[in-house]
Design a protein around this motif. Structure first.
Motif, PDB file in Angstrom:
ATOM      1  N   LYS A  22      39.390 -12.942  -6.469  1.00  0.00           N
ATOM      2  CA  LYS A  22      39.774 -13.838  -7.556  1.00  0.00           C
ATOM      3  C   LYS A  22      38.528 -14.400  -8.221  1.00  0.00           C
ATOM      4  CE  LYS A  22      44.275 -15.394  -6.087  1.00  0.00           C
ATOM      5  NZ  LYS A  22      45.149 -16.539  -5.991  1.00  0.00           N
ATOM      6  N   ARG A  23      38.646 -14.567  -9.536  1.00  0.00           N
ATOM      7  CA  ARG A  23      37.631 -15.258 -10.340  1.00  0.00           C
ATOM      8  C   ARG A  23      36.255 -14.598 -10.292  1.00  0.00           C
ATOM      9  NH1 ARG A  23      39.532 -18.373 -13.925  1.00  0.00           N
ATOM     10  NH2 ARG A  23      37.568 -19.451 -14.001  1.00  0.00           N
ATOM     11  N   GLU A  24      36.213 -13.302 -10.557  1.00  0.00           N
ATOM     12  CA  GLU A  24      34.921 -12.658 -10.718  1.00  0.00           C
ATOM     13  C   GLU A  24      34.891 -11.984 -12.073  1.00  0.00           C
ATOM     14  OE1 GLU A  24      34.376  -9.672  -7.672  1.00  0.00           O
ATOM     15  OE2 GLU A  24      35.249  -8.132  -8.924  1.00  0.00           O
ATOM     16  N   GLU A  25      33.792 -12.179 -12.772  1.00  0.00           N
ATOM     17  CA  GLU A  25      33.554 -11.456 -14.006  1.00  0.00           C
ATOM     18  C   GLU A  25      32.437 -10.458 -13.731  1.00  0.00           C
ATOM     19  OE1 GLU A  25      34.879 -14.398 -17.593  1.00  0.00           O
ATOM     20  OE2 GLU A  25      32.767 -14.423 -17.090  1.00  0.00           O
ATOM     21  N   PHE A  68      43.558 -12.357 -14.925  1.00  0.00           N
ATOM     22  CA  PHE A  68      43.581 -10.941 -15.272  1.00  0.00           C
ATOM     23  C   PHE A  68      42.204 -10.546 -15.786  1.00  0.00           C
ATOM     24  CE2 PHE A  68      44.170 -12.696 -19.444  1.00  0.00           C
ATOM     25  CZ  PHE A  68      43.640 -11.758 -20.314  1.00  0.00           C
ATOM     26  N   ASP A  69      41.912  -9.252 -15.707  1.00  0.00           N
ATOM     27  CA  ASP A  69      40.622  -8.740 -16.169  1.00  0.00           C
ATOM     28  C   ASP A  69      40.765  -8.173 -17.570  1.00  0.00           C
ATOM     29  OD1 ASP A  69      39.154  -9.180 -13.718  1.00  0.00           O
ATOM     30  OD2 ASP A  69      40.303  -7.515 -12.864  1.00  0.00           O
ATOM     31  N   LEU A  70      39.933  -8.640 -18.464  1.00  0.00           N
ATOM     32  CA  LEU A  70      39.878  -8.149 -19.835  1.00  0.00           C
ATOM     33  C   LEU A  70      38.619  -7.293 -19.946  1.00  0.00           C
ATOM     34  CD1 LEU A  70      41.000  -8.185 -22.735  1.00  0.00           C
ATOM     35  CD2 LEU A  70      39.603 -10.240 -23.122  1.00  0.00           C
ATOM     36  N   ILE A  71      38.804  -5.993 -20.080  1.00  0.00           N
ATOM     37  CA  ILE A  71      37.669  -5.079 -20.140  1.00  0.00           C
ATOM     38  C   ILE A  71      37.056  -5.131 -21.540  1.00  0.00           C
ATOM     39  CG2 ILE A  71      36.879  -2.690 -19.847  1.00  0.00           C
ATOM     40  CD1 ILE A  71      37.979  -4.081 -17.263  1.00  0.00           C
TER      41      ILE A  71
END
Length: 183
Positions: A22-25, A68-71
């Motif tokens: 959780k919470r990784e960019e 969610f991950d935004l590529i």
């Protein structure tokens, strides 16, 4: 934001095989672990989410909170986690469980630990993806900065302390700024 304690950058393919955290960019292949937002930060986002959700047709519009991950791009891998993102359903491109398309609106809530450089990096990434509108909320100053994409860059259109926010791509939505801030 803390980086992992190694200098190796990851590719998109390597990142997909890693355990979910959780919470990784990921910025230019570098994994950045982000602390959980403060309680106030969470209240601001939740208030905005509730205000907006009640005004949209959920069959046509998706409003997503931070998980969610935004590529932004695959090479070098850059994936962001917006505090809140609003999508027209017919524009969503999902692949590998991640979103690969620009939301029509991104909302970021500033934290005291955010640096100017981090903010500029993130806004540049959203511009590169083609996000047409970004709201930057400052709970400390109780302001909303509205930015629009113009000529490939997000440019400030307004800095508001009161009034009604009307997202460009969602004409039926109106948000009273005073109702965003926790009591």
């Amino acid at each position: 934001m803390a980086s992992l304690p190694h200098s190796k950058t990851v590719t998109y393919e390597e990142w997909l095989r890693m355990p979910e955290v959780k919470r990784e960019e990921v910025v230019n292949g570098e994994i950045r672990i982000m602390p959980a937002p403060s309680w106030k930060h969470g209240d601001v986002i939740e208030n905005l989410f509730v205000l907006m959700l009640s005004q949209v047709d959920k069959r046509e519009v998706r409003i997503r909170l931070a998980e969610f991950d935004l590529i932004i791009r695959r090479r070098p891998l850059t994936a962001r986690i917006p505090d809140l993102a609003v999508f027209q359903v017919n524009t969503i491109v999902e692949q590998d469980g991640r979103i690969h398309s620009a939301p029509q609106l991104v909302v970021e809530v500033l934290s005291p630990s955010n640096t100017r450089r981090e903010r500029a990096e993130k806004l540049a990434d959203y511009a590169a993806l083609g996000v047409p509108e970004v709201w930057v909320l400052s709970p400390e100053a109780r302001t909303v900065e509205v930015l629009y994409l113009e000529n490939g860059q997000l440019r400030r259109q307004a800095l508001l302390v009161e009034g009604i926010l009307k997202p460009r791509h969602f004409p039926g939505v109106q948000v009273d700024i005073a109702r965003i801030w926790p009591d």
